[in-house]
Design an enzyme around this catalytic site. Sequence first.
Site, short mmCIF file in Angstrom:
data_model
loop_
_atom_site.label_atom_id
_atom_site.label_comp_id
_atom_site.label_asym_id
_atom_site.label_seq_id
_atom_site.Cartn_x
_atom_site.Cartn_y
_atom_site.Cartn_z
CE LYS A 111 -3.66 2.06 2.91
NZ LYS A 111 -4.46 1.88 4.14
CB SER A 150 -7.74 3.87 3.34
OG SER A 150 -6.89 3.22 4.26
CB SER A 176 -8.00 0.89 6.22
OG SER A 176 -8.65 2.13 6.10
N1 GLN Z 1 -12.58 4.42 7.18
C1 GLN Z 1 -11.81 4.70 8.35
C2 GLN Z 1 -11.31 6.13 8.31
O1 GLN Z 1 -11.58 6.76 7.36
C3 GLN Z 1 -10.68 3.73 8.48
C4 GLN Z 1 -9.44 4.17 7.84
C5 GLN Z 1 -8.29 3.25 8.12
O2 GLN Z 1 -8.44 2.21 8.74
N2 GLN Z 1 -7.11 3.69 7.68
O3 GLN Z 1 -10.69 6.59 9.20
#
Ligand code: GLN
Length: 487
Positions: free
Chosen positions: A85, A160, A184
């Site tokens: 990532k 994400s 995420s």
């Molecule tokens: N959707 C969550 C956020 O926007 C999780 C993001 C993540 O785990 N990096 O914070």
Amino acid sequence: MPALKENTIVYTCHSNIISALNKGTTSCKELVTHYLKQIEEQQHLNAFVEVYTDEALAKASELDKKYASDPTSVGKLFGMVTAVKDVICYKDHEINAASKILSNFKSLYSATAVERLVNEDAIIIGRVNCDEFGMGSTNEHSAHGPTLNGTNPEHVPGGSSGASAVAVQTGCCLTALGTDTGGSVRQPAAFCGVIGFKPSYGRISRHGLIAYASSFEQIGVLATSVEDIALMLEVMAGVDDHDSTVSTEAVEAYSNTLSFEGKAKIAYFEEAFKNDRLDSEIKQESIDLVEKWKIEGHQVEAVDFDLMDYLIPTYYVLTTAEASSNLSRYDGVRFGQRSEAAQNFEEVYSKSRSEGFGKEVKQRIMLGTYVLSAGYYDEYYGKAQKIRGAIKQRFETLFETYDFVVMPTTPTTAFRLGQQVNDPVAMYLSDIYTVPANLAGLPAITLPLAVHSNGLPYGIQLMAKPFDESRLLAFSQKTITEFVTNN
Ligand code: GLN
């Protein structure tokens, strides 16, 4: 030597690859060539930001030679092709955190996790897209443009780590690294029909992971088998001089402890199933799984969890606070992009940041700054910290009686592209089932549960007490082989 079939995930796990490599029916070079071709064919999904074509091929040839001269000389991850990532550093390779503010930035060192994978002979095939700095649930908040879901490109892959999920889903690599601050890894895995695992907080070093909310996040793995997750975890986990939050808790040989003995005690929260936003098919399928476990003699019980309504506000107050502090380093001086329009010192900061960050990131920096500001600190940040403490404690008590907590991974299947872009609150609410594990530092996994009548996959999530990864993975293995895949 039979060629690998095109357009299919030929090898679903590393052990199959190892047996083919041992028999000589394939080689690392052939594997990499296969994945490169697949990446090219799936280009329209915009999962890969960068493909390390020459480098991966060269590494493959080098490993084939090493293996030919002495099969015992290769590392544990020989034959493992993985993607990383765009928030995890890989020395001398570009990294942008999907943000304009880091355009053209090169990693000065490798993340400990990446270094450990490479030391065990994994091949990194490329860098994959994500939401900017890991903030988002759709992979649409990216300077690289959105990534599309391989099952239905009119839908998002989640976020994400959306592109990590798509890379595995579409067979462009065997495993991928993601990061999980509030879901995420698990949410995109569920949206794409693959397995996604977040370890306990402190299990894997965060050194070299671009920080969003440091007290929440962990590097996690997306794969199509529990075995591969176990294998990647045992290589990456454990103490690291560069990260004092890594636990000294012993790292187990997770891939050797995948058989689950005896019966499990599993809790579920009635409140989680009463959620109005929970899709009725996902709800029913989750309940059916609970019934199957019961028939097998596992003890599954409903427990009260009256903190459900606090999860999202607590998560978003604390993570935005941490983000506002972590992202203050992007000032146009030390890192990344500097505004051409800046006329004076102050404008270097303000213009570089205004031009460099996307809307979602700016929104969170502002919210985080607000909740930390002198007049509101106690009311928001202080209160949220207290609630986080209460949530942690509740789980601790629960795990005195139960081995696992089960929940759907997401209330719905993957959103349509664009559906959540202008409604951040709806996007935040969809994290309801994944944030508890981050708030409490628990290991958690999503297993692909079924395919919805709308054609999109969804998952079921299991959580365990901190550092009980081996039992969590073993029970997941049992569940996926006995209950889920025979569905
Ligand atoms: N959707 C969550 C956020 O926007 C999780 C993001 C993540 O785990 N990096 O914070």
